[in-house]
Design a protein around this motif. Structure first.
Motif, PDB file in Angstrom:
ATOM      1  N   GLY A  32       0.827  -1.200   0.000  1.00  0.00           N
ATOM      2  CA  GLY A  32       0.000   0.000   0.000  1.00  0.00           C
ATOM      3  C   GLY A  32       0.852   1.237   0.000  1.00  0.00           C
ATOM      4  N   ILE A  33       0.408   2.246   0.770  1.00  0.00           N
ATOM      5  CA  ILE A  33       1.151   3.495   0.881  1.00  0.00           C
ATOM      6  C   ILE A  33       1.839   3.517   2.231  1.00  0.00           C
ATOM      7  CG2 ILE A  33       0.924   6.006   1.047  1.00  0.00           C
ATOM      8  CD1 ILE A  33      -1.707   4.160  -0.812  1.00  0.00           C
ATOM      9  N   GLY A  80       5.366  13.186  -5.475  1.00  0.00           N
ATOM     10  CA  GLY A  80       6.692  13.442  -6.017  1.00  0.00           C
ATOM     11  C   GLY A  80       6.897  14.870  -6.455  1.00  0.00           C
ATOM     12  N   LEU A  81       5.992  15.766  -6.077  1.00  0.00           N
ATOM     13  CA  LEU A  81       6.118  17.173  -6.448  1.00  0.00           C
ATOM     14  C   LEU A  81       7.007  17.943  -5.481  1.00  0.00           C
ATOM     15  CD1 LEU A  81       2.383  17.879  -7.391  1.00  0.00           C
ATOM     16  CD2 LEU A  81       4.281  17.318  -8.925  1.00  0.00           C
ATOM     17  N   THR A  82       7.206  17.394  -4.284  1.00  0.00           N
ATOM     18  CA  THR A  82       8.069  17.982  -3.274  1.00  0.00           C
ATOM     19  C   THR A  82       8.918  16.887  -2.663  1.00  0.00           C
ATOM     20  OG1 THR A  82       6.500  19.743  -2.724  1.00  0.00           O
ATOM     21  CG2 THR A  82       8.139  19.205  -1.058  1.00  0.00           C
ATOM     22  N   ARG A  83      10.184  17.156  -2.471  1.00  0.00           N
ATOM     23  CA  ARG A  83      11.072  16.173  -1.838  1.00  0.00           C
ATOM     24  C   ARG A  83      11.136  16.425  -0.340  1.00  0.00           C
ATOM     25  NH1 ARG A  83      16.412  15.350  -5.688  1.00  0.00           N
ATOM     26  NH2 ARG A  83      15.296  14.548  -7.532  1.00  0.00           N
ATOM     27  N   GLY A  87      13.110  11.251   5.898  1.00  0.00           N
ATOM     28  CA  GLY A  87      12.068  10.239   5.812  1.00  0.00           C
ATOM     29  C   GLY A  87      11.882   9.722   4.395  1.00  0.00           C
ATOM     30  N   SER A  88      10.885   8.848   4.234  1.00  0.00           N
ATOM     31  CA  SER A  88      10.665   8.216   2.931  1.00  0.00           C
ATOM     32  C   SER A  88       9.181   8.046   2.666  1.00  0.00           C
ATOM     33  CB  SER A  88      11.348   6.841   2.896  1.00  0.00           C
ATOM     34  OG  SER A  88      10.786   5.971   3.874  1.00  0.00           O
ATOM     35  N   ALA A  89       8.850   7.951   1.382  1.00  0.00           N
ATOM     36  CA  ALA A  89       7.479   7.699   0.949  1.00  0.00           C
ATOM     37  C   ALA A  89       7.503   6.615  -0.119  1.00  0.00           C
ATOM     38  CB  ALA A  89       6.854   8.976   0.397  1.00  0.00           C
ATOM     39  N   PHE A  92       2.798   1.796  -3.274  1.00  0.00           N
ATOM     40  CA  PHE A  92       2.767   0.446  -3.838  1.00  0.00           C
ATOM     41  C   PHE A  92       4.184  -0.081  -4.084  1.00  0.00           C
ATOM     42  CE2 PHE A  92      -1.241   2.385  -5.661  1.00  0.00           C
ATOM     43  CZ  PHE A  92      -2.066   1.846  -4.684  1.00  0.00           C
ATOM     44  N   GLY A  93       5.076   0.165  -3.123  1.00  0.00           N
ATOM     45  CA  GLY A  93       6.436  -0.340  -3.205  1.00  0.00           C
ATOM     46  C   GLY A  93       7.359   0.465  -4.083  1.00  0.00           C
ATOM     47  N   ARG A  94       6.906   1.590  -4.618  1.00  0.00           N
ATOM     48  CA  ARG A  94       7.723   2.419  -5.495  1.00  0.00           C
ATOM     49  C   ARG A  94       7.869   3.817  -4.906  1.00  0.00           C
ATOM     50  NH1 ARG A  94       5.900   0.874 -11.630  1.00  0.00           N
ATOM     51  NH2 ARG A  94       5.006  -1.178 -11.223  1.00  0.00           N
ATOM     52  N   THR A  95       8.827   4.551  -5.416  1.00  0.00           N
ATOM     53  CA  THR A  95       8.918   5.954  -5.043  1.00  0.00           C
ATOM     54  C   THR A  95       7.719   6.680  -5.648  1.00  0.00           C
ATOM     55  OG1 THR A  95      10.164   6.636  -7.005  1.00  0.00           O
ATOM     56  CG2 THR A  95      11.442   5.823  -5.110  1.00  0.00           C
ATOM     57  N   PRO A  96       7.348   7.839  -5.100  1.00  0.00           N
ATOM     58  CA  PRO A  96       6.221   8.577  -5.681  1.00  0.00           C
ATOM     59  C   PRO A  96       6.391   8.855  -7.172  1.00  0.00           C
ATOM     60  CG  PRO A  96       6.713   9.445  -3.524  1.00  0.00           C
ATOM     61  CD  PRO A  96       7.796   8.460  -3.833  1.00  0.00           C
TER      62      PRO A  96
END
Length: 328
Positions: A32-33, A80-83, A87-89, A92-96
């Motif tokens: 998930g997220i 993925g519009l702001t870094r 921490g991390s996001a 579904f197992g991928r970067t934004p």
């Protein structure tokens, strides 16, 4: 248009119109997220402060909080519009950026516009051409309930119609996650009902939905779960009923013409007493004790209603308290 830059990659519009990112084919989501330890500061302002959040596939989650709580910044990080500064996001197992590029995420943001002077169908057809896989345009029109607007120019849409078209644009890639930032802001009641009818139909397909709103009744009616933020931190997270249960006390409403508010405020179990015409509203720390005292002192009282704290009361109480996370 089906490819860009001659490099074999596909491109999609994300965020304000004109921002292009590489895109690959859709794949089934894994997990998930997951947001872990997110922090983001703008100068001396800490917009997001150590946010941890897990959202399972298929959940419908409302992100609530007062202005400046960090909702929009958290959403921008997820897109993925702001870094983040720390921490991390993972989506579904991928970067934004990877999730958006794969067409797994659709979004309606507070900013961005439509192609001017194009019809709704032309706008949707253009965006669909940017994806290697997308929903048929007629299906998108039907799901967004805008088939009757297909041949209308975007410059001739009302505010509510524009929002429904923006929703249609967000679902063109058939995303597994739909993110909405204040999707019904400035819409009238009829337009809001039409929008949420379309959203309910979309969520019924098992999609994950995250939406930020200032309309608490929308969160109460639509969300499976509420995440409440204040000053960049998550202070409560749980089902709507659990969030309401975090706020103790009940309200007694009844008809009592000419009530003596001073006497009512002195009743055991009563915190505050107000009059609204012939009606009284008692906020109670102990509603059972207060009701017995009310019936004893005013046997003519009638039309009695007892209700637990609503989402609005919970929101006001929790966001006014010290911003430590509350477990729901």
């Amino acid at each position: 248009m089906s490819s860009g830059a001659g490099d074999g990659r596909y491109y999609a519009v994300i965020g304000p119109l004109g921002t292009m990112i590489p895109m690959t084919t859709n794949q089934a989501p894994a997990g998930g997220i997951r947001l872990a330890g997110l922090r983001k500061a703008f100068g001396a302002t800490l917009a997001v402060d150590d946010v941890d959040l897990d959202i399972a596939p298929g959940e419908v989650v409302a992100l609530l909080g007062p202005n400046g709580a960090g909702k929009s910044t958290t959403i921008d990080i997820m897109l993925g519009l702001t870094r983040p500064d720390a921490g991390s996001a993972l989506i579904f197992g991928r970067t934004p950026a990877e999730a958006c590029a794969a067409g797994l995420v659709g979004a309606m943001l507070q900013t961005g516009g439509l192609l001017e002077y194009a019809t709704v169908r032309e706008t949707l057809t253009f965006l669909a051409s940017l994806y290697p896989r997308s929903l048929p345009v007629d299906e998108v029109l039907d799901r967004a309930r805008i088939t009757d607007l297909a041949d209308r120019q975007t410059t001739k849409l009302s505010g509510g119609q524009t929002q429904r078209v923006r929703f249609a644009l967000a679902i063109v890639p058939d995303p597994d996650l739909l993110i909405l930032d204040e999707p019904t802001a400035a819409l009238d009641v009829e337009a809001r009902h039409a929008f949420w009818a379309a959203m309910r139909a979309w969520a019924a397909l098992g999609r994950t939905v995250l939406f930020a709103t200032h309309y608490l009744e929308e969160a109460d009616a639509f969300a499976d779960r509420i995440v409440l933020m204040r000053r960049g931190r998550v202070i409560a997270d749980g089902a709507t009923t659990e969030i309401k249960a975090l706020v103790s006390g009940r309200t007694i409403r009844a008809t009592l013409p000419g009530a003596d508010l001073g006497a009512l405020r002195s009743l055991a179990g009563v915190t505050t007493a107000d009059a609204r015409g012939d009606a009284i509203v008692l906020t109670c720390a102990d509603s059972d004790t207060a009701l017995r005292a009310l019936l004893t002192g005013w046997p003519a009282v009638r039309d009695i209603e007892i209700a637990g704290a609503g989402l609005e009361e919970a929101f006001l109480t929790l966001t006014a308290s010290d911003p430590e996370k509350v477990t729901a």
